[in-house]
Scaffold this active site. Structure first.
Site, PDB file in Angstrom:
ATOM      1  CE1 TYR A 156      -2.127   3.448   2.364  1.00 44.57           C
ATOM      2  CE2 TYR A 156      -3.457   2.827   0.462  1.00 44.57           C
ATOM      3  CZ  TYR A 156      -3.124   3.731   1.466  1.00 44.57           C
ATOM      4  OH  TYR A 156      -3.783   4.934   1.541  1.00 44.57           O
ATOM      5  CE  LYS A 160      -2.698   6.840  -1.799  1.00 49.83           C
ATOM      6  NZ  LYS A 160      -3.920   7.136  -2.589  1.00 49.83           N
TER       7      LYS A 160
END
Ligand code: NAI
Ligand SMILES: CC(C)[C@@H](O)CC[C@@H](C)[C@H]1CC[C@H]2[C@@H]3[C@H](O)CC4=CC(=O)CC[C@]4(C)[C@H]3CC[C@]12C
Length: 380
Positions: A156, A160
């Site tokens: 994650y 990002k």
């Protein structure tokens, strides 16, 4: 302004926790728009009824990882607020899927902007693109210029960070007709407020343990939190000012912040849960860190053993424990200096709204129980 004469905004992920607040914020506070296109894989039909005689809310079902879907949604639009993302640090979805949505999806949004001549993109990034890292390096009241040992291994935060880099690099891209693409990136810390799925989980867990929450993290560990309404407000202002002062905002990153107090993640949650009769057991962690870490490792092992049968994704794993155990707070006024951002909701108002929402969950839980009980009675 008659409907149709204003601008068309696209909100990707507009049916999500932040996205739905953003759609409502735009409807209430942005007078220059005539249509809000809510692009999402999972549509929330209730948003459609928010249309009024000035602004049409148009739901568009699509997958951000499919370029054709994105191109079609952006056709004829003026500005994109890109919040669609797979927010997963629990191993619910494979790393490849997280990358497909968060990175390829962002590439698609950028590609579609260039092809469709959409000049303005506001990206919803995250504090996670900076940290905290798993080495326990604290980020104490830092800002956008603070040096930090960024280290990503988890899908994650990696995704990002990659997506944000693509967005910032795209700023200043020349498009057809001599137009220029302008982008900026907003980095919320831990968002809270009405509709926060994780808060629902903590609340349900607490109900199961007699409204007792058991301290796992030292109270001295501060974690930055920001109210969802203020994050939405900052997105609206950034979108507005990116058009007026593209050379100021273009290519910039801004932490999302407000006057929410600096507390440990657990103590912050108790600001709301204690108003609902919950209590925190322990003034310091009830179990030593190494035992928590062993439990987190056990959860990872169980997830692997069970993954062929079902997705076992508990809140506690080595990554969430590391993040929760490392201070990460921001203190900045860059957004105020660059585009006049000041929180729309004071802490007391944000707290009151969140508590009201949690109490509404209790009413719903009780109603479901009553229906269940009646249902059982009828079936006997
Ligand atoms: N929740 C938090 O504490 C924080 C969230 N963020 C960022 O804020 C943004 C919004 O996060 P939340 O509202 O918490 O998440 P959420 O999961 O509630 O909303 C994300 C939305 O994106 C949509 N989506 C997912 N995959 C898609 C796909 N393939 N195609 C189209 N739509 C898709 C989902 O259906 C959902 O409506 C994300 O970009 C996240 O990275 C940043 C910092 C903190
Ligand atoms: C079980 C206990 C150790 C408990 O305290 C664990 C809390 C833990 C689940 C949260 C602590 C910090 C949170 C993350 C942080 O707010 C930064 C985030 C930014 C995002 O973009 C997505 C969510 C998250 C990773 C957030 C997730 C939950 C925590 C790890």
């Amino acid at each position: 302004m008659t409907a149709g004469s204003g601008q068309v905004y696209v909100v990707t992920g507009g049916c999500g926790f932040l996205g739905s607040h953003l759609v409502r914020m735009l409807l209430e506070h942005e007078k220059n728009i005539s249509e809000i296109r809510v692009f999402d894989l999972h549509l929330d039909e209730s948003l459609r009824s928010l249309s009024n005689n000035r602004v049409r809310v148009r739901l568009i079902s699509g997958d951000i990882s499919h370029l054709d879907d994105v191109r079609e949604a952006l056709h004829g639009s003026h500005l994109v607020i890109h919040t669609a993302s797979l927010v997963d640090v629990w191993g619910r979805v494979p790393a490849s899927k997280i990358n497909e949505v968060n990175v390829t999806g962002t590439e698609n949004v950028l590609q579609a902007c260039k092809e469709e001549g959409v000049q303005y993109l506001v990206y919803t990034s995250s504090m996670e693109v900076v940290g905290p890292n798993i080495h326990g390096d604290h980020f104490y009241r830092g800002n956008e210029e603070t040096e930090y040992r960024i280290y990503h291994k988890e899908p994650y935060p990696l995704s990002k960070a990659k997506a944000e880099k693509l967005v910032l690099e795209a700023n200043g891209t020349k498009m057809k007709g001599g137009k220029m693409l302008y982008t900026c990136s907003l980095r919320p810390t831990g968002i809270y407020g009405e509709g926060h799925e994780l808060m629902k989980k903590f609340h349900r867990q607490g109900l199961r343990t007699g409204r007792c929450m058991f301290r796992a993290i030292p109270p001295a560990i501060e974690h930055g939190r920001v109210y969802v309404g203020n994050v939405a407000w900052m997105h609206l202002l950034a979108a507005r000012q990116l058009q007026i002062h593209p050379s100021t905002l273009g290519g910039q990153v801004y932490f999302c912040y407000d006057s929410s107090p600096y507390k440990s993640y657990e103590d912050f949650n108790m600001e709301f849960l204690s108003a609902c009769g919950f209590k925190m057991i322990g003034s310091r962690p009830l179990v030593p860190y190494f035992l928590l870490y062993l439990l987190a490792l056990l959860n990872t092992l169980l997830q692997w053993v069970l993954h062929r049968f079902f997705i076992y994704a508990p809140i506690l794993n080595p990554y969430t424990l590391a993040v929760a155990s490392t201070t990460f707070t921001v203190q900045t006024d860059k957004a105020e200096k660059h585009f006049g951002y000041r929180p729309l909701y004071a802490w007391e108002e944000a707290k009151k709204r969140t508590i009201t929402w949690i109490k509404s969950l209790e009413v719903r839980e009780k109603d479901l129980k009553d229906v269940g009980a009646k249902g059982n009675y009828c079936c006997n």
